[in-house]
Scaffold this motif. Structure first.
Motif, PDB file in Angstrom:
ATOM      1  N   THR A 157       0.865  -1.181   0.000  1.00  0.00           N
ATOM      2  CA  THR A 157       0.000   0.000   0.000  1.00  0.00           C
ATOM      3  C   THR A 157       0.901   1.229   0.000  1.00  0.00           C
ATOM      4  N   LEU A 158       0.324   2.392  -0.274  1.00  0.00           N
ATOM      5  CA  LEU A 158       1.115   3.620  -0.283  1.00  0.00           C
ATOM      6  C   LEU A 158       1.650   3.949   1.106  1.00  0.00           C
ATOM      7  N   ALA A 159       0.993   3.456   2.142  1.00  0.00           N
ATOM      8  CA  ALA A 159       1.469   3.694   3.511  1.00  0.00           C
ATOM      9  C   ALA A 159       2.841   3.069   3.743  1.00  0.00           C
ATOM     10  N   ILE A 179       3.417  11.097   0.796  1.00  0.00           N
ATOM     11  CA  ILE A 179       3.069   9.764   1.294  1.00  0.00           C
ATOM     12  C   ILE A 179       4.145   9.237   2.249  1.00  0.00           C
ATOM     13  N   THR A 223       6.879  -0.403  -9.384  1.00  0.00           N
ATOM     14  CA  THR A 223       5.502   0.086  -9.316  1.00  0.00           C
ATOM     15  C   THR A 223       4.967   0.303 -10.732  1.00  0.00           C
ATOM     16  N   PHE A 290      -1.121  -0.471  -7.459  1.00  0.00           N
ATOM     17  CA  PHE A 290      -1.934   0.083  -6.386  1.00  0.00           C
ATOM     18  C   PHE A 290      -3.377   0.262  -6.856  1.00  0.00           C
ATOM     19  N   SER A 291      -4.294   0.275  -5.894  1.00  0.00           N
ATOM     20  CA  SER A 291      -5.711   0.405  -6.225  1.00  0.00           C
ATOM     21  C   SER A 291      -6.009   1.797  -6.772  1.00  0.00           C
ATOM     22  N   GLU A 294      -6.336   4.326  -3.998  1.00  0.00           N
ATOM     23  CA  GLU A 294      -5.080   4.819  -3.431  1.00  0.00           C
ATOM     24  C   GLU A 294      -4.412   5.845  -4.350  1.00  0.00           C
ATOM     25  N   ALA A 297      -6.242   9.088  -4.076  1.00  0.00           N
ATOM     26  CA  ALA A 297      -5.912   9.769  -2.827  1.00  0.00           C
ATOM     27  C   ALA A 297      -4.517  10.398  -2.901  1.00  0.00           C
ATOM     28  N   PHE A 298      -3.583   9.675  -3.513  1.00  0.00           N
ATOM     29  CA  PHE A 298      -2.218  10.174  -3.704  1.00  0.00           C
ATOM     30  C   PHE A 298      -2.255  11.464  -4.531  1.00  0.00           C
TER      31      PHE A 298
END
Length: 336
Positions: A157-159, A179, A223, A290-291, A294, A297-298
């Motif tokens: 995840t980006l986290a 992020i 990625t 990534f979804s 996500e 949101a990024f």
């Protein structure tokens, strides 16, 4: 007979001097090695030589004339006549064109990247900005969206980027900060050593650079859809050198730009990108996707704040920053 021979000799000698006087050689400062990123410059040299019957030649040097971060300085003092550099290497020296490095602009193709770059390069503010270095912007080096190759555990995840040291310049670096990543700016030639020594855990590059500078040789993951932006790397010419060209030689140079760029795009799309997927698969590099949520949101976290900060900072410099930003985003919105 002797008189006739002397006249022939003098005529031949005069012709030799005239031919020598007509010949023009320019030194061109690049770095690394010949790769997709330099194919337009290679093609430009080929076209200029052909159009002038070898009277105007571009001598391409891969690192022999200057360090890549010092190419604009070299142009400014006339150390060489042409050079390539990346705006993010020294944002303070070329703030006008860094608008093209803002994150999540939404550029969809190399052709669109060319159109945007050329529009900005022709804007009076950009012309004036680069003229401070006795440089005129000749052509862009269009690059696709950047993505990361990294070592260690792949982020799910980006986290997972929190605290991760990442080589990322310009707007991409600013986006990665949102992020929690720790961006480090370094030139492409420094990246492999930094990755090997653990200074950075991931590297943001376009596909050709991941292959050319060896990040995929020890990388474990890539990625596929982070796409935070790209960098802008123009080819510039020393203004006095350009002005000193004969009309014929200047025309040979300027009339070759479009064909050189077309060659670059064809090579990137049909060679580099075709080789990219197999290069990853051969090395067993894990592909991380990534979804949509996500990525959205990024973008929300990075794009608007970066644009706002860029506009405010560059208005303070005296640039028409809002105008430049509106030029770029307006063209993208119109599909230009």
């Amino acid at each position: 007979m002797r008189r006739t021979l002397n006249r022939v000799a003098v005529a031949a000698l005069s012709l030799a001097f005239a031919t020598e006087a007509m010949a023009t050689e320019w030194n061109v400062s690049l770095w690394g090695k010949r790769r997709a990123f330099t194919e337009h410059v290679e093609k430009l040299a080929e076209l200029v030589s052909a159009k002038t019957n070898g009277e105007f030649t571009l001598n391409l040097s891969y690192g022999g004339l200057s360090k890549n971060r010092e190419n604009l300085d070299g142009i400014s003092i006339g150390a060489f006549e042409m050079a390539q550099f990346c705006a993010g290497y020294h944002r303070d020296k070329n703030p006008s064109i860094t608008v093209l490095e803002l994150p999540f602009l939404g550029v969809s193709s190399l052709e669109q990247e060319i159109a945007l770059s050329q529009a900005v390069y022709q804007h009076p503010a950009a012309v004036k900005d680069l003229a401070r270095w006795d440089a005129t912007l000749l052509m862009p080096s269009p690059l696709p969206q950047y993505n990361l190759v990294g070592v260690g555990d792949a982020p799910s995840t980006l986290a997972d980027f929190a605290g991760l040291s990442v080589r990322a310049t310009g707007g991409i670096g600013a986006a990665m900060e949102t992020i929690g990543a720790v961006p480090t700016s370094m030139s492409a030639t420094e990246v492999r050593q930094a990755m090997d020594s653990g200074i950075v855990k991931a590297v943001s590059f376009a596909p050709h650079a991941h292959m050319s500078f060896g990040t995929i040789e020890n990388g474990k993951w890539w990625t596929t859809n982070l796409n935070p932006g790209t960098v802008n790397c123009p080819v510039v010419v020393n203004i006095p050198a350009l002005e000193s060209l004969s009309d014929a030689h200047r025309d040979a140079l300027m009339s070759s730009v479009d064909e050189a760029l077309a060659h670059y795009v064809d090579n990137y799309n049909n060679k580099t990108m075709v080789a990219w997927g197999p290069a990853l698969e051969e090395r067993g590099i894990q592909q991380v996707t990534f979804s949509d949520a996500e990525i959205a949101a990024f973008k929300d976290a990075a794009a608007a704040p970066a644009a706002k900060a860029w506009i405010e900072d560059n208005i303070a410099r005296g640039l028409p920053a809002q105008e430049l930003y509106d030029l770029v985003t307006g063209m993208i919105a119109n599909g230009s």
